[in-house]
Enzyme design. Structure first.
Site, PDB file in Angstrom:
ATOM      1  N   ALA A  80       1.297  -1.158  -0.199  1.00  0.00           N
ATOM      2  CA  ALA A  80       0.203   0.104   0.393  1.00  0.00           C
ATOM      3  C   ALA A  80       1.049   1.089   0.085  1.00  0.00           C
ATOM      4  O   ALA A  80       2.247   1.232  -0.329  1.00  0.00           O
ATOM      5  CB  ALA A  80      -1.081   0.360   1.200  1.00  0.00           C
ATOM      6  N   GLN A  82       0.968   3.484   2.177  1.00  0.00           N
ATOM      7  CA  GLN A  82       1.307   4.056   3.683  1.00  0.00           C
ATOM      8  C   GLN A  82       2.420   1.989   4.159  1.00  0.00           C
ATOM      9  O   GLN A  82       2.482   2.181   5.363  1.00  0.00           O
ATOM     10  CB  GLN A  82       1.110   4.271   4.265  1.00  0.00           C
ATOM     11  CG  GLN A  82       0.515   6.196   3.889  1.00  0.00           C
ATOM     12  CD  GLN A  82       2.122   6.586   4.410  1.00  0.00           C
ATOM     13  OE1 GLN A  82       2.756   6.454   5.503  1.00  0.00           O
ATOM     14  NE2 GLN A  82       2.170   8.187   3.755  1.00  0.00           N
ATOM     15  N   SER A  83       2.313   1.722   3.057  1.00  0.00           N
ATOM     16  CA  SER A  83       2.822   0.244   3.658  1.00  0.00           C
ATOM     17  C   SER A  83       4.103   0.633   4.716  1.00  0.00           C
ATOM     18  O   SER A  83       5.706   1.218   4.170  1.00  0.00           O
ATOM     19  CB  SER A  83       3.658  -0.782   2.054  1.00  0.00           C
ATOM     20  OG  SER A  83       4.318  -1.689   2.959  1.00  0.00           O
ATOM     21  N   ASN A  84       4.754  -0.233   5.940  1.00  0.00           N
ATOM     22  CA  ASN A  84       5.814  -0.128   5.739  1.00  0.00           C
ATOM     23  C   ASN A  84       6.381  -0.989   5.850  1.00  0.00           C
ATOM     24  O   ASN A  84       7.412  -1.446   5.987  1.00  0.00           O
ATOM     25  CB  ASN A  84       5.153  -1.130   7.814  1.00  0.00           C
ATOM     26  CG  ASN A  84       4.394   0.350   8.335  1.00  0.00           C
ATOM     27  OD1 ASN A  84       4.518   1.179   8.620  1.00  0.00           O
ATOM     28  ND2 ASN A  84       3.234  -0.032   8.487  1.00  0.00           N
ATOM     29  N   VAL A  86       7.564  -2.006   2.958  1.00  0.00           N
ATOM     30  CA  VAL A  86       8.016  -1.581   1.211  1.00  0.00           C
ATOM     31  C   VAL A  86       8.955  -0.719   2.818  1.00  0.00           C
ATOM     32  O   VAL A  86       9.968  -0.409   1.911  1.00  0.00           O
ATOM     33  CB  VAL A  86       7.226  -1.009   0.606  1.00  0.00           C
ATOM     34  CG1 VAL A  86       6.262  -2.037  -0.097  1.00  0.00           C
ATOM     35  CG2 VAL A  86       7.090   0.411   0.814  1.00  0.00           C
TER      36      VAL A  86
END
Ligand SMILES: *Cc1c(COP(=O)(O)O)cnc(C)c1O
Length: 340
Positions: A80, A82-84, A86
């Site tokens: 996403a 706001q992916s943590n 990545v």
């Protein structure tokens, strides 16, 4: 009970790059315990040692282990906006002298400006990651394919890419990374009555449950749905656990009847802040001074409150909630979180 498996010996069979520097703390939440009438503990996996912490540090140890074994110089990963995951992958790549390509998917509709610029997006830019975007958010196979196309281009340029897959049909290396997390909690806390964890891709939930069961811990583990409804998530957990049992070679029966998923805190949907999410987030902050994140851990805590209200978790019980991190996303959710 069968002999607990020697988890360390089993894990030593897989290539691993250490990213965790120590066990994460387990703390008692005194004020919330008093308020809720339970004996409440929190495992602080928001304090893992990479970038701003979180559960992806554990998951990445085996992905980077394999990537380095293959001589990779670049990792590719999708998530996403706001992916943590990545952001953590970009941090691990930086630490190991590798490059990273992050693909951001449009999973959450109607978000404000900060969602696209602040929080994890800003951090990943500071880490020097290459960004790509993917127009839809519910197409795991398509998102993985887009990464492979970029990987092919990199290969043609003489680089050695490694793709961290999102799709469920790949070896569950992220779940493998959470097996020692479950074993670690078991050593730290001894007996308890229930654990509550977020259940998204299922890597954390599946690995944690497995680590607990392989160490002889039989307490129920409740996975709080953050992305899919209960039926879909239950089916997903069966797949994750089946694949993990295959990979580690234990009897899947040991974990299959331990799948508990609860979706009462999922609305209005993945990455969207509902009223129970907001209330859980402020309750934790104002009672314990601990920040939850808007996408996963506030829903997880809302799930604990829901299970308590439904009488699934009882007054007086000793309960552990897993804090999986994600706080950088708070700054991406500025418009959604600010009181009007
Ligand atoms: C990714 C993430 C989760 C979900 O973990 P899965 O292993 O995908 O189920 C939970 N909490 C945070 C903070 C995360 O970043």
């Amino acid at each position: 009970m069968t002999d607990p498996m020697n988890i360390d010996a089993k894990l030593a069979e897989f290539p691993r790059t250490r990213l965790m520097s120590s066990a994460t703390p387990v703390e008692r939440l005194d004020r919330l315990s008093h308020r809720l009438g339970i004996d409440l503990w929190i495992k602080r996996d928001d304090l893992t040692s990479l970038s701003f912490g979180g559960n992806k540090t554990r998951q990445l140890e085996f992905y980077f282990g394999e990537a380095r074994q293959q001589g990779a110089d670049t990792i590719l990963i999708t998530g996403a906006v706001q992916s943590n995951f990545v952001r953590s992958a970009a941090a691990a790549a930086a630490k190991l002298g590798m490059q990273s390509v992050l693909q951001l998917e449009e999973r959450v509709p109607g978000m404000g400006e900060h969602y696209y610029r602040s929080g994890n997006v800003l951090l990943a830019q500071l880490l020097g990651a290459e960004h790509m975007s993917y127009p839809v958010g519910e197409d795991e196979a398509g998102a993985d394919n887009a990464l492979h196309e970029r990987a092919d281009q990199l290969r043609a340029e003489g680089r050695t890419p490694y793709v961290i897959h999102l799709g469920i049909n790949h070896p569950p290396l992220g779940a493998l990374g959470y097996v020692p997390g479950g074993a670690e909690l078991n050593e730290q806390i001894g007996d308890f009555d229930a654990a509550v964890v977020p259940s998204g891709s299922g890597s954390t939930h599946g690995g944690f449950l497995t680590g607990l069961r392989l160490s002889g811990q039989t307490a129920p583990v409740y996975g709080i749905c953050v992305r899919r409804d209960r039926d879909q998530q239950h089916a997903r957990m069966q797949k994750v656990l089946g694949k993990l049992a295959d990979l580690m070679q234990f009897d899947p029966a040991l974990v299959m009847n331990g799948i508990n998923v609860w979706d009462g805190a999922l609305a209005p949907g993945y990455g969207q802040v509902g009223s129970s999410t907001r209330e859980a987030l402020t309750l934790m902050a104002r009672t314990e001074g601990i920040f939850l994140d808007p996408v996963y851990t506030a829903k997880t805590f809302a799930g604990l409150l829901g299970l308590l209200a439904e009488g699934v978790i009882h007054k007086g019980q000793k309960v552990v909630v897993l804090h999986t991190g994600g706080q950088p996303a708070l700054f991406g959710y500025q418009e959604e979180l600010q009181p009007n």
